[in-house]
Design an enzyme around this catalytic site. Structure first.
Site, PDB file in Angstrom:
ATOM      1  N   ASP A  65      -5.304 -13.174   6.912  1.00  0.00           N
ATOM      2  CA  ASP A  65      -4.596 -12.764   8.118  1.00  0.00           C
ATOM      3  C   ASP A  65      -5.667 -12.403   9.157  1.00  0.00           C
ATOM      4  O   ASP A  65      -6.175 -13.271   9.855  1.00  0.00           O
ATOM      5  CB  ASP A  65      -3.682 -11.603   7.738  1.00  0.00           C
ATOM      6  CG  ASP A  65      -2.639 -11.284   8.787  1.00  0.00           C
ATOM      7  OD1 ASP A  65      -2.664 -11.899   9.852  1.00  0.00           O
ATOM      8  OD2 ASP A  65      -1.795 -10.403   8.540  1.00  0.00           O
ATOM      9  N   VAL A 105       5.503 -14.620   6.352  1.00  0.00           N
ATOM     10  CA  VAL A 105       5.837 -15.544   5.269  1.00  0.00           C
ATOM     11  C   VAL A 105       5.857 -14.837   3.912  1.00  0.00           C
ATOM     12  O   VAL A 105       5.090 -13.893   3.673  1.00  0.00           O
ATOM     13  CB  VAL A 105       4.863 -16.750   5.214  1.00  0.00           C
ATOM     14  CG1 VAL A 105       5.143 -17.709   6.353  1.00  0.00           C
ATOM     15  CG2 VAL A 105       3.407 -16.305   5.230  1.00  0.00           C
ATOM     16  N   ASP A 124       4.570 -11.417  -0.618  1.00  0.00           N
ATOM     17  CA  ASP A 124       5.719 -10.513  -0.736  1.00  0.00           C
ATOM     18  C   ASP A 124       6.087  -9.843   0.580  1.00  0.00           C
ATOM     19  O   ASP A 124       5.315  -9.812   1.525  1.00  0.00           O
ATOM     20  CB  ASP A 124       5.400  -9.404  -1.738  1.00  0.00           C
ATOM     21  CG  ASP A 124       4.411  -8.398  -1.173  1.00  0.00           C
ATOM     22  OD1 ASP A 124       3.334  -8.819  -0.676  1.00  0.00           O
ATOM     23  OD2 ASP A 124       4.706  -7.193  -1.207  1.00  0.00           O
ATOM     24  N   ASP A 145      -4.374 -15.445  -1.461  1.00  0.00           N
ATOM     25  CA  ASP A 145      -3.185 -16.161  -1.025  1.00  0.00           C
ATOM     26  C   ASP A 145      -3.193 -16.386   0.484  1.00  0.00           C
ATOM     27  O   ASP A 145      -2.849 -17.459   0.960  1.00  0.00           O
ATOM     28  CB  ASP A 145      -1.896 -15.423  -1.451  1.00  0.00           C
ATOM     29  CG  ASP A 145      -1.875 -13.966  -1.003  1.00  0.00           C
ATOM     30  OD1 ASP A 145      -2.935 -13.422  -0.597  1.00  0.00           O
ATOM     31  OD2 ASP A 145      -0.797 -13.346  -1.059  1.00  0.00           O
ATOM     32  N   LYS A 193      -2.132  -8.612  -5.548  1.00  0.00           N
ATOM     33  CA  LYS A 193      -1.380  -9.377  -6.498  1.00  0.00           C
ATOM     34  C   LYS A 193      -1.089 -10.786  -5.981  1.00  0.00           C
ATOM     35  O   LYS A 193      -0.736 -11.682  -6.749  1.00  0.00           O
ATOM     36  CB  LYS A 193      -0.023  -8.681  -6.769  1.00  0.00           C
ATOM     37  CG  LYS A 193      -0.124  -7.260  -7.263  1.00  0.00           C
ATOM     38  CD  LYS A 193       1.284  -6.658  -7.440  1.00  0.00           C
ATOM     39  CE  LYS A 193       1.231  -5.257  -7.998  1.00  0.00           C
ATOM     40  NZ  LYS A 193       1.371  -4.257  -6.891  1.00  0.00           N
ATOM     41  N   GLY A 194      -1.181 -10.949  -4.664  1.00  0.00           N
ATOM     42  CA  GLY A 194      -0.705 -12.175  -4.028  1.00  0.00           C
ATOM     43  C   GLY A 194      -1.318 -13.465  -4.544  1.00  0.00           C
ATOM     44  O   GLY A 194      -0.675 -14.509  -4.545  1.00  0.00           O
ATOM     45  N   ARG A 213       7.894 -12.575  -4.289  1.00  0.00           N
ATOM     46  CA  ARG A 213       6.663 -13.251  -4.747  1.00  0.00           C
ATOM     47  C   ARG A 213       6.997 -14.462  -5.625  1.00  0.00           C
ATOM     48  O   ARG A 213       6.224 -15.397  -5.720  1.00  0.00           O
ATOM     49  CB  ARG A 213       5.800 -12.304  -5.586  1.00  0.00           C
ATOM     50  CG  ARG A 213       5.179 -11.162  -4.824  1.00  0.00           C
ATOM     51  CD  ARG A 213       4.128 -10.489  -5.703  1.00  0.00           C
ATOM     52  NE  ARG A 213       3.790  -9.146  -5.255  1.00  0.00           N
ATOM     53  CZ  ARG A 213       2.899  -8.865  -4.312  1.00  0.00           C
ATOM     54  NH1 ARG A 213       2.255  -9.829  -3.702  1.00  0.00           N
ATOM     55  NH2 ARG A 213       2.644  -7.607  -3.981  1.00  0.00           N
TER      56      ARG A 213
HETATM   57  C1  PRP Z   1      -2.611  -9.484   1.665  1.00  0.00           C
HETATM   58  C2  PRP Z   1      -3.431 -10.678   1.211  1.00  0.00           C
HETATM   59  C3  PRP Z   1      -4.829 -10.261   1.531  1.00  0.00           C
HETATM   60  C4  PRP Z   1      -4.656  -9.428   2.779  1.00  0.00           C
HETATM   61  C5  PRP Z   1      -4.948 -10.285   3.964  1.00  0.00           C
HETATM   62  O1  PRP Z   1      -2.612  -8.562   0.638  1.00  0.00           O
HETATM   63  O2  PRP Z   1      -3.253 -10.949  -0.161  1.00  0.00           O
HETATM   64  O3  PRP Z   1      -5.406  -9.485   0.490  1.00  0.00           O
HETATM   65  O4  PRP Z   1      -3.285  -8.990   2.820  1.00  0.00           O
HETATM   66  O5  PRP Z   1      -4.965  -9.530   5.144  1.00  0.00           O
HETATM   67  P1  PRP Z   1      -6.234  -9.461   6.102  1.00  0.00           P
HETATM   68  O6  PRP Z   1      -6.824 -10.851   6.212  1.00  0.00           O
HETATM   69  O7  PRP Z   1      -5.662  -8.983   7.413  1.00  0.00           O
HETATM   70  O8  PRP Z   1      -7.233  -8.499   5.540  1.00  0.00           O
HETATM   71  P2  PRP Z   1      -1.571  -7.353   0.529  1.00  0.00           P
HETATM   72  O9  PRP Z   1      -2.242  -6.110   1.075  1.00  0.00           O
HETATM   73  O10 PRP Z   1      -0.280  -7.740   1.145  1.00  0.00           O
HETATM   74  O11 PRP Z   1      -1.459  -7.156  -1.056  1.00  0.00           O
HETATM   75  P3  PRP Z   1      -0.804  -8.114  -2.164  1.00  0.00           P
HETATM   76  O12 PRP Z   1      -1.767  -9.273  -2.381  1.00  0.00           O
HETATM   77  O13 PRP Z   1      -0.687  -7.258  -3.385  1.00  0.00           O
HETATM   78  O14 PRP Z   1       0.531  -8.592  -1.641  1.00  0.00           O
END
Ligand code: PRP
Length: 180
Positions: free
Chosen positions: A107, A157, A163, A104, A45-46, A169
């Site tokens: 990581d 963050v 989130d 978004d 969703k991010g 969010r």
């Molecule tokens: C977050 C972000 C990426 C992922 C990045 O999603 O939106 O999809 O983590 O992490 P990585 O580079 O270590 O793979 P999240 O799982 O928090 O879901 P969300 O977007 O619904 O918040």
């Protein structure tokens, strides 16, 4: 662990700074895809808030379309394992199309890397990646970013789509969160 254990500490990126950077990204994208159909694919969703601002900043000469993918990474919520489970695929047929995958945050990069490989197998004309935030300290994959908003330190963050346990969010700025 509830969100009560965490609190907003300070703003890392203000909405004004974010907005200016998105205008620059949109200008680059507009320059490169003028007159072309371009499918923006957001990872739920991010990416929703970032992508909605990004597409509205594009030059009108870009024929922008929007689609979404939902995934869930296995394992614990704050550490990405790299294994990604598809919850919702995109609806658009992307063979021979121009596609930009929008996230978004990158990581470890494992989610984006996995999704990029999956979409490449569908034979798009071009596939690029666009991420608002990159945490280089956590990166586990080779460089796969075509458009990057900001590089940030390895801090927790939230805001502007990001989130903690579904919360925050909707904040217009990006904040650092601390445990208390
Ligand atoms: C977050 C972000 C990426 C992922 C990045 O999603 O939106 O999809 O983590 O992490 P990585 O580079 O270590 O793979 P999240 O799982 O928090 O879901 P969300 O977007 O619904 O918040």
């Amino acid at each position: 662990m509830g969100t009560d254990d965490y609190e907003l500490d300070h703003i890392m990126l203000t909405q004004d700074v974010i907005s200016k950077r998105i205008s620059e990204l949109a200008a680059s994208i507009s320059e490169e895809y003028r007159g072309e159909e371009l499918i923006f694919t957001g990872v739920l969703k991010g990416a929703v808030i970032f992508m909605s601002d990004l597409v509205r900043s594009l030059d009108l000469s870009v024929d922008a379309r929007m689609d979404f993918i939902a995934v869930s990474s296995y394992g614990n919520a704050s550490t990405s394992s790299g294994a990604v489970k598809m919850i919702k695929d995109m609806d658009t047929y992307i063979a021979d199309k121009h596609v930009i995958l929008v996230e978004d945050i990158m990581d470890t990069g494992l989610t984006l890397s996995y999704l990029r490989e999956m979409l490449m197998a569908r034979g798009p004309e071009t596939l690029r990646t666009c991420v608002l935030l990159e945490k280089p300290d956590r990166k586990k994959v080779d460089s796969i970013l075509d458009y990057r908003g900001f590089t940030i330190p390895d801090e927790f963050v939230v805001g502007y789509g990001l989130d903690y346990a579904g919360k925050w969010r909707n904040l217009p700025d990006i904040w650092c969160v601390t445990k208390h």
